[in-house]
Design a protein around this motif. Sequence first.
Motif, PDB file in Angstrom:
ATOM      1  N   GLN A  58       0.850  -1.195   0.000  1.00 35.93           N
ATOM      2  CA  GLN A  58       0.000   0.000   0.000  1.00 35.93           C
ATOM      3  C   GLN A  58       0.885   1.244   0.000  1.00 35.93           C
ATOM      4  O   GLN A  58       1.743   1.393   0.855  1.00 35.93           O
ATOM      5  CB  GLN A  58      -0.918   0.005   1.232  1.00 35.93           C
ATOM      6  CG  GLN A  58      -1.711  -1.271   1.424  1.00 35.93           C
ATOM      7  CD  GLN A  58      -2.599  -1.593   0.258  1.00 35.93           C
ATOM      8  OE1 GLN A  58      -3.426  -0.783  -0.162  1.00 35.93           O
ATOM      9  NE2 GLN A  58      -2.448  -2.796  -0.291  1.00 35.93           N
ATOM     10  N   SER A  60       1.988   5.227   0.336  1.00 40.39           N
ATOM     11  CA  SER A  60       1.658   6.380   1.175  1.00 40.39           C
ATOM     12  C   SER A  60       2.581   7.530   0.808  1.00 40.39           C
ATOM     13  O   SER A  60       3.788   7.450   1.018  1.00 40.39           O
ATOM     14  CB  SER A  60       1.801   6.040   2.664  1.00 40.39           C
ATOM     15  OG  SER A  60       1.566   7.190   3.459  1.00 40.39           O
ATOM     16  N   HIS A  63       3.167  10.307   4.425  1.00 37.64           N
ATOM     17  CA  HIS A  63       3.542   9.726   5.713  1.00 37.64           C
ATOM     18  C   HIS A  63       4.244  10.714   6.635  1.00 37.64           C
ATOM     19  O   HIS A  63       4.216  10.554   7.852  1.00 37.64           O
ATOM     20  CB  HIS A  63       4.439   8.511   5.483  1.00 37.64           C
ATOM     21  CG  HIS A  63       4.138   7.389   6.430  1.00 37.64           C
ATOM     22  ND1 HIS A  63       2.942   6.709   6.445  1.00 37.64           N
ATOM     23  CD2 HIS A  63       4.872   6.842   7.438  1.00 37.64           C
ATOM     24  CE1 HIS A  63       2.954   5.800   7.395  1.00 37.64           C
ATOM     25  NE2 HIS A  63       4.099   5.857   8.006  1.00 37.64           N
ATOM     26  N   ALA A 100      -4.978   7.788  12.047  1.00 36.41           N
ATOM     27  CA  ALA A 100      -4.637   6.929  10.913  1.00 36.41           C
ATOM     28  C   ALA A 100      -5.728   5.899  10.654  1.00 36.41           C
ATOM     29  O   ALA A 100      -6.047   5.592   9.499  1.00 36.41           O
ATOM     30  CB  ALA A 100      -3.294   6.231  11.168  1.00 36.41           C
ATOM     31  N   TRP A 101      -6.318   5.360  11.723  1.00 32.71           N
ATOM     32  CA  TRP A 101      -7.395   4.383  11.566  1.00 32.71           C
ATOM     33  C   TRP A 101      -8.624   5.032  10.939  1.00 32.71           C
ATOM     34  O   TRP A 101      -9.242   4.459  10.044  1.00 32.71           O
ATOM     35  CB  TRP A 101      -7.750   3.775  12.921  1.00 32.71           C
ATOM     36  CG  TRP A 101      -8.834   2.747  12.839  1.00 32.71           C
ATOM     37  CD1 TRP A 101      -8.714   1.437  12.451  1.00 32.71           C
ATOM     38  CD2 TRP A 101     -10.224   2.951  13.134  1.00 32.71           C
ATOM     39  NE1 TRP A 101      -9.947   0.814  12.488  1.00 32.71           N
ATOM     40  CE2 TRP A 101     -10.875   1.708  12.904  1.00 32.71           C
ATOM     41  CE3 TRP A 101     -10.963   4.051  13.572  1.00 32.71           C
ATOM     42  CZ2 TRP A 101     -12.246   1.559  13.104  1.00 32.71           C
ATOM     43  CZ3 TRP A 101     -12.335   3.901  13.765  1.00 32.71           C
ATOM     44  CH2 TRP A 101     -12.957   2.666  13.539  1.00 32.71           C
ATOM     45  N   GLY A 104      -7.703   5.924   7.380  1.00 27.74           N
ATOM     46  CA  GLY A 104      -7.263   4.756   6.631  1.00 27.74           C
ATOM     47  C   GLY A 104      -8.402   3.870   6.173  1.00 27.74           C
ATOM     48  O   GLY A 104      -8.338   3.297   5.073  1.00 27.74           O
ATOM     49  N   LEU A 108      -8.042   3.361   2.136  1.00 28.03           N
ATOM     50  CA  LEU A 108      -7.382   2.106   1.775  1.00 28.03           C
ATOM     51  C   LEU A 108      -8.267   1.198   0.934  1.00 28.03           C
ATOM     52  O   LEU A 108      -7.818   0.137   0.481  1.00 28.03           O
ATOM     53  CB  LEU A 108      -6.911   1.368   3.039  1.00 28.03           C
ATOM     54  CG  LEU A 108      -5.719   2.010   3.751  1.00 28.03           C
ATOM     55  CD1 LEU A 108      -5.469   1.353   5.099  1.00 28.03           C
ATOM     56  CD2 LEU A 108      -4.465   1.955   2.894  1.00 28.03           C
ATOM     57  N   THR A 119      -3.567   9.558  -0.025  1.00 28.41           N
ATOM     58  CA  THR A 119      -2.559   9.706   1.039  1.00 28.41           C
ATOM     59  C   THR A 119      -1.814  11.035   0.904  1.00 28.41           C
ATOM     60  O   THR A 119      -1.452  11.655   1.913  1.00 28.41           O
ATOM     61  CB  THR A 119      -1.556   8.548   1.004  1.00 28.41           C
ATOM     62  OG1 THR A 119      -0.951   8.458  -0.298  1.00 28.41           O
ATOM     63  CG2 THR A 119      -2.233   7.234   1.331  1.00 28.41           C
ATOM     64  N   LYS A 222      -5.090  -4.195   6.164  1.00 25.18           N
ATOM     65  CA  LYS A 222      -4.551  -2.970   5.570  1.00 25.18           C
ATOM     66  C   LYS A 222      -4.684  -1.798   6.551  1.00 25.18           C
ATOM     67  O   LYS A 222      -3.757  -0.990   6.686  1.00 25.18           O
ATOM     68  CB  LYS A 222      -5.271  -2.658   4.258  1.00 25.18           C
ATOM     69  CG  LYS A 222      -4.877  -3.566   3.111  1.00 25.18           C
ATOM     70  CD  LYS A 222      -5.310  -3.023   1.753  1.00 25.18           C
ATOM     71  CE  LYS A 222      -6.807  -2.996   1.609  1.00 25.18           C
ATOM     72  NZ  LYS A 222      -7.212  -2.535   0.255  1.00 25.18           N
ATOM     73  N   SER A 223      -5.814  -1.720   7.232  1.00 22.26           N
ATOM     74  CA  SER A 223      -5.997  -0.662   8.240  1.00 22.26           C
ATOM     75  C   SER A 223      -5.015  -0.833   9.391  1.00 22.26           C
ATOM     76  O   SER A 223      -4.435   0.143   9.884  1.00 22.26           O
ATOM     77  CB  SER A 223      -7.428  -0.681   8.776  1.00 22.26           C
ATOM     78  OG  SER A 223      -8.355  -0.376   7.773  1.00 22.26           O
ATOM     79  N   PHE A 226      -1.518   0.178   8.361  1.00 25.45           N
ATOM     80  CA  PHE A 226      -1.496   1.632   8.187  1.00 25.45           C
ATOM     81  C   PHE A 226      -1.353   2.320   9.542  1.00 25.45           C
ATOM     82  O   PHE A 226      -0.583   3.274   9.699  1.00 25.45           O
ATOM     83  CB  PHE A 226      -2.774   2.083   7.487  1.00 25.45           C
ATOM     84  CG  PHE A 226      -2.752   3.503   7.009  1.00 25.45           C
ATOM     85  CD1 PHE A 226      -1.907   3.901   5.987  1.00 25.45           C
ATOM     86  CD2 PHE A 226      -3.587   4.450   7.578  1.00 25.45           C
ATOM     87  CE1 PHE A 226      -1.892   5.215   5.537  1.00 25.45           C
ATOM     88  CE2 PHE A 226      -3.590   5.770   7.150  1.00 25.45           C
ATOM     89  CZ  PHE A 226      -2.737   6.158   6.116  1.00 25.45           C
TER      90      PHE A 226
END
Length: 339
Positions: A58, A60, A63, A100-101, A104, A108, A119, A222-223, A226
């Motif tokens: 994935q 980003s 970041h 982020a959660w 994301g 995502l 992102t 994926k979450s 992330f």
Amino acid sequence: MLNRFLQLRLRGLIVLAIILLCLPAFLSNPFHYDLATQMAIIAATVVGLNLLVGFAGQISLGHAGFFGLGAYFTGIMTGTYGWPAVPALIVGAIVVGFIAWVVGRPILRLKGHYLSMATLAVGFIIAIILNNERAITGGPDGMPVPALDLFGWELSSFGQYSLFGLEIEGFLAWYLFASLILLLAVWFAQNLIESPIGRALRSVHGSEVAARVVGVDTAKYKSLVFVISAVYASLMGSLYAHFQGFITPAVASFEFSIVLITMVVLGGMGSTFGVILGAVVLKLLPQVLADFQELETVMFGAILMLTMIFMPKGLLPTLTAVVSKKFEKKLEKKAGGAS
């Protein structure tokens, strides 16, 4: 096979620890220690980013936003509100992980350049907030950050400390502390990679459709990765803020995000020790090329371009493959001579 991997992982950690312990013998002034400490902190950041990019596949491009959030959270909490550093680091990581959660889960679901743009937008939004909230962050001028307070022990580049009966300078103490953090970051990443979570991430990277067919909850993993990579960035951003003693919104800039992703690609995606090498090379190159003045940027770009052309898998995987081939040829020659 698993035992062999565990042995290789342990050997890698031991080699990295030996390099970090021996490096001070080649560092002759505070500037060298400052650069080495920055390398260790940023290398730990890209170890976390590699979990997302190299293992989960994935991308980003924002970041640095999480790095900047961690830096500013601990700076504000310790400098403005008088929090101890350790709780500020931990709470900052939890807050950044939650952010982020939240962001994301929807982004995502995207793939390819759509995910890249999403992102990138997240990173831009964070950078804009840090620039505009002058009353809280100091705006473009930045803000000072207190020295790192570890349970009553203040870690400063300008102090002097006693370690096992030896008096050491503050810049050496910071380097040793950052090196320890890097080793812990690598140890955690290596263990995660070989856990069921790591195997799920690799299946997502290989084929999301196939992963879902065999029962892997791709959205969940994926979450999760992330969030983990964002927590890495937040913690390292907090340490970077205390180490530098002053931060500006540049720590969350798009340019820094590109530097981080370039370190992962240059060192070798999916190679934990490779991305550390990528971080070291990318931090050292500007210092090496500084004497070329106006040609510095051109030469920097040319070196990166040539590296990607002739070493598309990254520095460490390519070098490892070359050494392995030579070793195999030697063994074949010996076996042929013996027969």
